[in-house]
Design a protein around this motif. Sequence first.
Motif, mmCIF file in Angstrom:
data_model
loop_
_atom_site.group_PDB
_atom_site.id
_atom_site.type_symbol
_atom_site.label_atom_id
_atom_site.label_comp_id
_atom_site.label_asym_id
_atom_site.label_seq_id
_atom_site.Cartn_x
_atom_site.Cartn_y
_atom_site.Cartn_z
ATOM 1 N N PHE A 1 0.809 -1.222 0.000
ATOM 2 C CA PHE A 1 0.000 0.000 0.000
ATOM 3 C C PHE A 1 0.849 1.283 0.000
ATOM 4 O O PHE A 1 0.334 2.359 -0.269
ATOM 5 N N SER A 2 2.125 1.165 0.312
ATOM 6 C CA SER A 2 2.975 2.371 0.323
ATOM 7 C C SER A 2 3.622 2.631 -1.045
ATOM 8 O O SER A 2 4.348 3.616 -1.205
ATOM 9 N N MET A 3 3.354 1.767 -2.026
ATOM 10 C CA MET A 3 3.944 2.006 -3.357
ATOM 11 C C MET A 3 3.387 3.292 -3.948
ATOM 12 O O MET A 3 2.174 3.503 -3.945
ATOM 13 N N PRO A 4 4.244 4.145 -4.508
ATOM 14 C CA PRO A 4 3.718 5.313 -5.224
ATOM 15 C C PRO A 4 3.051 4.890 -6.534
ATOM 16 O O PRO A 4 3.211 3.742 -6.970
ATOM 17 N N TYR A 5 2.348 5.830 -7.174
ATOM 18 C CA TYR A 5 1.601 5.534 -8.408
ATOM 19 C C TYR A 5 2.508 4.897 -9.471
ATOM 20 O O TYR A 5 2.165 3.881 -10.066
ATOM 21 N N SER A 6 3.693 5.493 -9.682
ATOM 22 C CA SER A 6 4.557 5.013 -10.772
ATOM 23 C C SER A 6 4.974 3.553 -10.566
ATOM 24 O O SER A 6 4.962 2.763 -11.514
ATOM 25 N N VAL A 7 5.307 3.196 -9.326
ATOM 26 C CA VAL A 7 5.721 1.809 -9.064
ATOM 27 C C VAL A 7 4.503 0.880 -9.158
ATOM 28 O O VAL A 7 4.587 -0.237 -9.675
ATOM 29 N N THR A 8 3.354 1.378 -8.703
ATOM 30 C CA THR A 8 2.118 0.580 -8.797
ATOM 31 C C THR A 8 1.826 0.225 -10.253
ATOM 32 O O THR A 8 1.526 -0.933 -10.577
ATOM 33 N N VAL A 9 1.946 1.228 -11.137
ATOM 34 C CA VAL A 9 1.640 0.993 -12.554
ATOM 35 C C VAL A 9 2.659 0.040 -13.170
ATOM 36 O O VAL A 9 2.300 -0.964 -13.800
ATOM 37 N N SER A 10 3.929 0.331 -12.963
ATOM 38 C CA SER A 10 4.949 -0.478 -13.640
ATOM 39 C C SER A 10 4.917 -1.935 -13.166
ATOM 40 O O SER A 10 5.067 -2.862 -13.967
ATOM 41 N N THR A 11 4.706 -2.123 -11.865
ATOM 42 C CA THR A 11 4.716 -3.501 -11.366
ATOM 43 C C THR A 11 3.438 -4.247 -11.797
ATOM 44 O O THR A 11 3.497 -5.440 -12.094
ATOM 45 N N ALA A 12 2.309 -3.521 -11.870
ATOM 46 C CA ALA A 12 1.084 -4.190 -12.339
ATOM 47 C C ALA A 12 1.227 -4.569 -13.812
ATOM 48 O O ALA A 12 0.748 -5.632 -14.247
ATOM 49 N N LEU A 13 1.899 -3.708 -14.584
ATOM 50 C CA LEU A 13 2.142 -4.048 -16.000
ATOM 51 C C LEU A 13 2.997 -5.317 -16.088
ATOM 52 O O LEU A 13 2.786 -6.170 -16.962
ATOM 53 N N ASP A 14 3.957 -5.449 -15.178
ATOM 54 C CA ASP A 14 4.802 -6.646 -15.168
ATOM 55 C C ASP A 14 3.943 -7.894 -14.923
ATOM 56 O O ASP A 14 4.061 -8.907 -15.617
ATOM 57 N N ALA A 15 3.048 -7.788 -13.929
ATOM 58 C CA ALA A 15 2.182 -8.932 -13.614
ATOM 59 C C ALA A 15 1.323 -9.295 -14.834
ATOM 60 O O ALA A 15 1.137 -10.477 -15.158
ATOM 61 N N PHE A 16 0.808 -8.259 -15.513
ATOM 62 C CA PHE A 16 -0.022 -8.493 -16.703
ATOM 63 C C PHE A 16 0.814 -9.162 -17.798
ATOM 64 O O PHE A 16 0.368 -10.113 -18.441
ATOM 65 N N ALA A 17 2.042 -8.650 -17.986
ATOM 66 C CA ALA A 17 2.936 -9.254 -18.986
ATOM 67 C C ALA A 17 3.153 -10.729 -18.652
ATOM 68 O O ALA A 17 3.128 -11.591 -19.544
ATOM 69 N N HIS A 18 3.342 -11.032 -17.366
ATOM 70 C CA HIS A 18 3.545 -12.436 -16.970
ATOM 71 C C HIS A 18 2.339 -13.290 -17.376
ATOM 72 O O HIS A 18 2.479 -14.365 -17.950
ATOM 73 N N PRO B 1 11.834 1.028 -16.050
ATOM 74 C CA PRO B 1 11.489 0.019 -15.042
ATOM 75 C C PRO B 1 11.006 -1.286 -15.703
ATOM 76 O O PRO B 1 10.399 -1.256 -16.779
ATOM 77 N N HIS B 2 11.287 -2.380 -15.023
ATOM 78 C CA HIS B 2 11.089 -3.700 -15.619
ATOM 79 C C HIS B 2 9.717 -3.910 -16.266
ATOM 80 O O HIS B 2 9.618 -4.384 -17.404
ATOM 81 N N GLY B 3 8.638 -3.559 -15.548
ATOM 82 C CA GLY B 3 7.289 -3.826 -16.074
ATOM 83 C C GLY B 3 7.055 -3.101 -17.387
ATOM 84 O O GLY B 3 6.607 -3.687 -18.388
ATOM 85 N N LYS B 4 7.379 -1.806 -17.408
ATOM 86 C CA LYS B 4 7.174 -1.010 -18.622
ATOM 87 C C LYS B 4 8.100 -1.473 -19.742
ATOM 88 O O LYS B 4 7.744 -1.404 -20.923
ATOM 89 N N ALA B 5 9.290 -1.905 -19.376
ATOM 90 C CA ALA B 5 10.243 -2.386 -20.389
ATOM 91 C C ALA B 5 9.674 -3.615 -21.098
ATOM 92 O O ALA B 5 9.899 -3.815 -22.295
ATOM 93 N N CYS B 6 8.912 -4.419 -20.373
ATOM 94 C CA CYS B 6 8.312 -5.617 -20.994
ATOM 95 C C CYS B 6 7.090 -5.250 -21.828
ATOM 96 O O CYS B 6 6.928 -5.720 -22.960
ATOM 97 N N THR B 7 6.216 -4.369 -21.273
ATOM 98 C CA THR B 7 4.997 -4.060 -22.039
ATOM 99 C C THR B 7 5.278 -3.104 -23.198
ATOM 100 O O THR B 7 4.404 -2.888 -24.038
ATOM 101 N N ALA B 8 6.480 -2.548 -23.271
ATOM 102 C CA ALA B 8 6.857 -1.772 -24.460
ATOM 103 C C ALA B 8 6.718 -2.654 -25.712
ATOM 104 O O ALA B 8 6.477 -2.152 -26.805
ATOM 105 N N PHE B 9 6.851 -3.957 -25.538
ATOM 106 C CA PHE B 9 6.754 -4.877 -26.687
ATOM 107 C C PHE B 9 5.383 -5.550 -26.771
ATOM 108 O O PHE B 9 5.197 -6.508 -27.520
ATOM 109 N N PHE B 10 4.427 -5.045 -25.967
ATOM 110 C CA PHE B 10 3.112 -5.687 -25.937
ATOM 111 C C PHE B 10 2.392 -5.641 -27.292
ATOM 112 O O PHE B 10 1.814 -6.667 -27.709
#
Length: 368
Positions: free
Chosen positions: A180-197, A277-286
């Motif tokens: 819950f302490s993650m800022p917006y940017s980390v929340t978005v990038s990490t959720a994108l990573d989960a989606f990519a997975h 960041p890792h999540g965005k780096a992966c979804t760049a190729f989505f």
Amino acid sequence: MNITSYMPTRIISGKNALTNNKEELKALGTRCLIVTGGSSAILSKALDDITKVFLSLDISFSIFNKIEQNPQTVTCHRAGEEAREIKADFLVGIGGGSPLDATKAIAIYAANEDLKVSDIYNRKYNKMPLPVVLIGTTAGTGSEVTSVSVLTDSNTGFKRSISGNDCYAKISYCDPKYTFSMPYSVTVSTALDAFAHAVESLAAATSNEMSKLYAEKAIPVLFDAFRYLDKSNTLPNNEMREAIYYASIFAGLAINITGTCFPHSLGYVLTEDFNIPHGKACTAFFPLLLERIKKFRPDCLQDLMRLTKADENEIISVVNCLTDIESIAIKEDSIKEYCLRWEGGNKNFNKSPGGFCIEDAKKALLSI
Ligand code: NAP
Ligand code: ZN
């Protein structure tokens, strides 16, 4: 029907999972090295909780708080020395994927005094790693439930992973409140990573009935969250954050069976040299992944549209908006150099829809 799978980590989940189930730690020993990044363990309050638990159980501990993002092998090696110095019986990793993956590597270095920094990749060691306990603070990597540790090879600067049955945590305390302490940017990038997975797992040639179940559980939750994050530009409420965290664990369980596809391998390059960041780096190729899914796995595109309740264009548009990276110009010479690392073959390429070769990688990197 194929449900082949293996995941030996004891997952203890829910609110106050750690404090309510602290007795589980007693069996692991009386001395521990806690492994963290610079601030997330403190901000999430997980460090506070574990130190209180250790005091109550009479477990002594030291803290190694120097894990950087995309952890370096030299840092893990140094932490392994520290674990030996304090005669740690076990390790607790707190953080996002970086500290969690680092802890898996530190457990190997700690148990194998003579292991040189880069030899972790060829896995030439005899002693079993120290037992590892993980406490996740991001809703993304699913490292809590995978046998993978992604490390930056300090010799080459390349991100490369190790994996094996000895890399699983003994226990993962999965308590959404620490995210819950993650800022917006980390929340978005990490959720994108989960989606990519979840999507890469669903589309992978290695997908089976069990991995599909996990991926199908994650995708609708994550896409709902994306719609919210995209429209509101603000953090979701705790209920949604809890759902995103569990979705990331399901997505982790999915890739633990299948592995990931080409976006993860190409994404490492964007993180290494462009600091994305890792999540965005992966979804760049989505968009490219979806194009290949459409061509080679139309069944999977139907599944995706059913699970997201969106058509192809909406899926791409929402993911692109959140990924939001400025266009990157990669020189052709650099691309040739990047591709050298994949010449010996790449597991992620092979299992991608329609296969994926070095020529495809070159085109993808040029078009980014
Ligand atoms: P991360 O690199 O662990 O953390 C990113 C940033 O978020 C750091 O600044 C971190 O702070 C901060 N942070 C983390 N949790 C926070 C919280 N609760 N509150 C406030 N700030 C917080 O990010 P990640 O995306 O979770 O992990 C990425 C790494 O995992 C990459 O190396 C990636 O390759 C790897 N990965 C592993 C797997 C696997 O299966 N093992 C799968 C996918 C990706 P601190 O620096 O203070 O910690
Ligand atoms: Zn990932």
